[in-house]
Design an enzyme around this catalytic site. Structure first.
Site, PDB file in Angstrom:
ATOM      1  N   TYR A 167      -6.349   9.009  22.281  1.00  8.61           N
ATOM      2  CA  TYR A 167      -6.296   7.635  23.228  1.00  8.61           C
ATOM      3  C   TYR A 167      -4.693   7.159  23.373  1.00  8.61           C
ATOM      4  O   TYR A 167      -3.936   6.971  22.421  1.00  8.61           O
ATOM      5  CB  TYR A 167      -7.155   6.578  22.115  1.00  8.61           C
ATOM      6  N   GLN A 213     -15.445   1.881  25.052  1.00 10.32           N
ATOM      7  CA  GLN A 213     -16.357   2.988  25.547  1.00 10.32           C
ATOM      8  C   GLN A 213     -15.499   4.563  25.489  1.00 10.32           C
ATOM      9  O   GLN A 213     -16.329   5.304  25.425  1.00 10.32           O
ATOM     10  CB  GLN A 213     -16.509   2.613  26.968  1.00 10.32           C
ATOM     11  N   ASN A 218      -5.728  -1.335  21.352  1.00  6.46           N
ATOM     12  CA  ASN A 218      -5.799  -2.792  20.944  1.00  6.46           C
ATOM     13  C   ASN A 218      -6.989  -2.924  19.827  1.00  6.46           C
ATOM     14  O   ASN A 218      -7.593  -1.850  19.267  1.00  6.46           O
ATOM     15  CB  ASN A 218      -6.213  -3.526  22.027  1.00  6.46           C
ATOM     16  N   SER A 245       4.236  -2.854  12.987  1.00  4.65           N
ATOM     17  CA  SER A 245       5.500  -1.959  12.836  1.00  4.65           C
ATOM     18  C   SER A 245       6.619  -2.773  12.014  1.00  4.65           C
ATOM     19  O   SER A 245       6.543  -4.152  11.970  1.00  4.65           O
ATOM     20  CB  SER A 245       6.098  -1.532  14.038  1.00  4.65           C
ATOM     21  N   GLN A 272      12.874  -3.507  15.986  1.00  2.10           N
ATOM     22  CA  GLN A 272      11.815  -3.501  15.356  1.00  2.10           C
ATOM     23  C   GLN A 272      10.949  -4.680  16.028  1.00  2.10           C
ATOM     24  O   GLN A 272       9.917  -4.838  16.084  1.00  2.10           O
ATOM     25  CB  GLN A 272      12.028  -3.588  13.846  1.00  2.10           C
ATOM     26  N   HIS A 330       9.168  -5.393  19.324  1.00  2.00           N
ATOM     27  CA  HIS A 330       7.616  -4.538  19.607  1.00  2.00           C
ATOM     28  C   HIS A 330       6.734  -5.971  19.718  1.00  2.00           C
ATOM     29  O   HIS A 330       5.921  -5.644  20.727  1.00  2.00           O
ATOM     30  CB  HIS A 330       7.293  -3.658  18.176  1.00  2.00           C
ATOM     31  N   GLU A 371       7.343   1.288   6.502  1.00  2.28           N
ATOM     32  CA  GLU A 371       7.067   2.303   7.531  1.00  2.28           C
ATOM     33  C   GLU A 371       8.404   3.104   7.862  1.00  2.28           C
ATOM     34  O   GLU A 371       8.498   4.235   7.806  1.00  2.28           O
ATOM     35  CB  GLU A 371       6.825   1.508   8.806  1.00  2.28           C
ATOM     36  N   HIS A 372       9.478   2.146   8.314  1.00  2.00           N
ATOM     37  CA  HIS A 372      10.797   2.650   8.690  1.00  2.00           C
ATOM     38  C   HIS A 372      11.828   2.106   7.582  1.00  2.00           C
ATOM     39  O   HIS A 372      11.770   0.915   7.270  1.00  2.00           O
ATOM     40  CB  HIS A 372      11.278   2.304   9.948  1.00  2.00           C
ATOM     41  N   ASP A 432      12.310   7.162  16.654  1.00  2.00           N
ATOM     42  CA  ASP A 432      11.361   6.673  17.611  1.00  2.00           C
ATOM     43  C   ASP A 432      11.160   7.499  18.693  1.00  2.00           C
ATOM     44  O   ASP A 432       9.861   7.560  19.349  1.00  2.00           O
ATOM     45  CB  ASP A 432      11.685   5.161  18.313  1.00  2.00           C
ATOM     46  N   GLU A 476     -25.199  19.742 -18.225  1.00  2.00           N
ATOM     47  CA  GLU A 476     -25.289  18.459 -17.184  1.00  2.00           C
ATOM     48  C   GLU A 476     -26.775  18.496 -16.894  1.00  2.00           C
ATOM     49  O   GLU A 476     -26.928  17.560 -15.757  1.00  2.00           O
ATOM     50  CB  GLU A 476     -24.392  18.960 -15.847  1.00  2.00           C
ATOM     51  N   HIS A 499     -28.747  25.444 -11.299  1.00  2.00           N
ATOM     52  CA  HIS A 499     -27.307  25.827 -11.461  1.00  2.00           C
ATOM     53  C   HIS A 499     -27.076  26.971 -12.275  1.00  2.00           C
ATOM     54  O   HIS A 499     -26.637  27.927 -12.067  1.00  2.00           O
ATOM     55  CB  HIS A 499     -26.207  24.645 -11.610  1.00  2.00           C
TER      56      HIS A 499
END
Lengths: 433, 433
Positions: free
Chosen positions: A135, A196, A219, A242, A264, A267, A332-333, A366, A420, A425
């Site tokens: 995506y 969709q 989104n 982020s 950063q 963003h 994250e960073h 990045d 068991e 088995h």
């Protein structure tokens, strides 16, 4: 411009653990209305296939598509998009693609097996995913770097067919995104987006083939759809805002660090930029740099909001304490702008990516250093990893018992199965004795 | 006993693809009432910690716990549980644990890095998870093998602390489960279960420490709680009903194959056992074996329901077609009861585990062959893998740019960042030129 207000914390304070938790708290509230809308879209696409996809695309993207075939872009349009962009951008994309590919090659996992004394063979076989969906958001926030970072590891893994979906609001499409898809080797592109597109990839339509896994950012509708189709297909993580954490010993040019924090913060308003230093005077110098540089920034208002609502400066007693705070945050960073970053990085247990030394700005990672920019957010680096080739490969266990092996293993299996109360088995194992 | 009714399909029929989809269809319906109950329990445990955990434990497990300390079992009780079980069971558990450990050692992923000509270092650092929670069901369905299969890979990965939770309904506990926990090296055990145990592991209480990831099977409340805390912690997959697909060339003793089908079907009514063969007469022989053997089985009614509602016999024109059907099903367990299983297995792209040859009953793999018995169900082998050491390790990207490297990379990053209108990214890179 008014001076910026940034939260200032002191790691030595007894209140610090609670303050840090508040700073990091991020609760994506579940919007039940969106949930319901997305469920309806998925059900409609499952039932009506192309017809539903075309209707949503015309409605949400303001297009006039009549037949599903119009949704697909052919390879020639990708090639000509690549031909149409300026040379410096084409070369930069090529450099980035090559470096991302070289790094990804190191991540491939390989099959293995071993044979035991009695001839029994055990192992694990690695196979790529058959078909993957990528995506890519359309419109303004169209990031060619994101196409490279998601598509190249899949191709290196050997994914048979990589299908990209990207919405084309009002029929417009970013040529850089198509150029990146061309370079990355995307196999097919459909100009659909939103829930969709996710539903079509998960269940397939007459025109859009079903995939085994869907990756890539989107989104809230896209993220909700990905959560809801998980199980039918695999998904990558649902990313939070982020974040960057910078640890500096106080010897890096404060303008550099201010700009790294900006990179950063620009963003979005919810992005989080935190600076830690044992040097209080240095933190004041970076604050001064921020105030000097902010008016020169194109996205000054986003940066200001991000830094003043979610940013922080943290004073620590020494770098050892800085490492402890970093491990709690699991950022994250993580930028280690310190004298001996290799030695210091040994103390870091949890981070998506570590940018070591004064020259390693996060921005290099990045775009083009090589490692992936899709990284675990919201402290999930405690248990998860950057996107990589391994996310497009899977493992199958192999067990091939010799007659002698089955005899030995059968005795053990029989005892445990009876323990068991799983008697079929036990008897299945005993037949091979 | 009446003859068993089993769905019979022919892969050559034009209706086969649709029939196969119907056979495999499994929709775990979302129970909103359970969802709501579990949300309430999680919120209560987050707010009230131990107090809430004790209250739910006393209520759901019919216990009289007064203080949180009573919830923990000390290492001595594990050791004495191991001492209390019969020698043959102790030895079988030891054999299984050793084999699972040996296999798991092959799965460890290792850190790597490489240095480029200009001195830039790129790599990936592997670290184990700090602390992991292992959910073990209590009461009747208490499976020591499941403790070994979940706990040993975590310990091999180097997880710092492995916390097991197991409910003790009416104060009763299965000594085999505790013995397995002792052998596997579980660090701490709390006798709590249900959604309250999952919530306690995810968020921590005064007594139960918060973990980074929760693994292990459980009922619908446990599965729902795991889904709801995902993000706060990592989780393993939510398993669907267990499945086996057996491909047989018609030359294996039909009683053996009947018992292998039973060993899957005895798990529960929703378990799915499917047999494929190009030999119609052989399928009839296996059906005869099923009718002969079923009355001798302890769990005959569960087996009958499972086989008649979800089982199937599929005729194929040849083994190549059998492989194609297997790849469509992507089964959790795939038994290749054929003459040359190694060669045949090359055609299999999607399966959790492949049991090769007439001697390799699935039951051997369930207990002690070595590979994990936690495997992807419901066709998720198309995109996911058996539980393994790698699920308890995570990766951190490493980027250490030399001054020369930053200069080269900075130019590329700058062009790409400006192409995405991320100017702080561009300027952050340009500072290092």
């Amino acid at each position: 411009m008014p001076e910026i207000m940034i939260t200032e914390l002191d790691a030595v304070s007894p209140d610090f653990p609670g303050q840090l938790q508040n700073l990091l708290a991020w609760n994506e509230s579940e919007d039940l209305d969106i949930h319901r809308q997305v469920l309806d879209i998925i059900a409609d696409v499952r039932r009506n296939g192309d017809k539903a996809v075309i209707a949503y695309t015309n409605r949400f993207d303001h297009r006039q598509v009549n037949s599903a075939a119009e949704l697909e872009l052919d390879q020639n349009s990708l090639k000509s998009a690549f031909g149409s962009i300026p040379t410096d951008q084409a070369n930069a994309l090529k450099t980035a693609a090559n470096r991302i590919r070289s790094y990804a090659e190191h991540q491939k996992i390989e099959s293995w097996d071993y044979t035991e004394a009695d001839g029994t063979v055990l192992g694990q076989k690695i196979t790529p995913l058959d078909r993957v969906g990528l995506y890519v958001p359309g419109g303004k926030a169209a990031y060619p770097s994101s196409v490279l970072m998601n598509a190249i590891p899949a191709k290196v893994a050997g994914v048979g067919e990589l299908i990209m979906v990207v919405p084309m609001p009002k029929g417009e499409c970013n040529p850089l995104v198509l150029a990146a898809a061309y370079l990355a080797g995307v196999d097919r592109i459909f100009t659909v987006g939103g829930a969709q597109a996710v539903a079509a990839l998960a269940y397939g339509t007459e025109t859009i083939p079903a995939v085994a896994k869907i990756v890539g950012p989107g989104n809230i509708y896209v993220a909700t759809a990905k959560k809801l189709v998980f199980g039918q297909v695999g998904i990558d993580m649902i990313a939070g805002p982020s974040e960057i954490l910078i640890i500096c010993d106080g010897l890096t040019n404060p303008d550099w660090i201010a700009m790294d924090l900006f990179s950063q913060a620009e963003h979005d308003e919810n992005a989080q930029a935190i600076l830690i230093s044992p040097d209080k005077a240095y933190l004041a110098a970076v604050k001064q740099s921020i105030n000097n540089l902010l008016p020169t920034m194109e996205r000054a208002e986003i940066i200001r909001t991000s830094l003043s609502t979610r940013g922080a400066f943290i004073t620590v007693k020494d770098l050892q304490q800085a490492a402890e705070v970093a491990n709690t945050i699991a950022p994250e960073h993580l930028e280690l702008s310190v004298e001996n970053p290799e030695a210091f990085s040994q103390h870091i247990h949890h981070a998506g990516a570590i940018f070591m030394g004064r020259y390693t700005a996060e921005a290099l990672g990045d775009y083009c250093a090589g490692p992936n920019h899709v990284l675990p957010t919201s402290s999930s680096a405690r248990y998860s990893s950057p996107l990589g080739v391994y996310d497009f490969q899977k493992r199958t266990s192999l067990i091939n018992c010799s007659k002698a092996g089955a005899k030995e293993l059968g005795k053990t299996a029989s005892v445990l199965a009876r323990g068991e109360s799983l008697f079929a088995h036990a008897r299945s194992a005993e037949y091979r004795l």
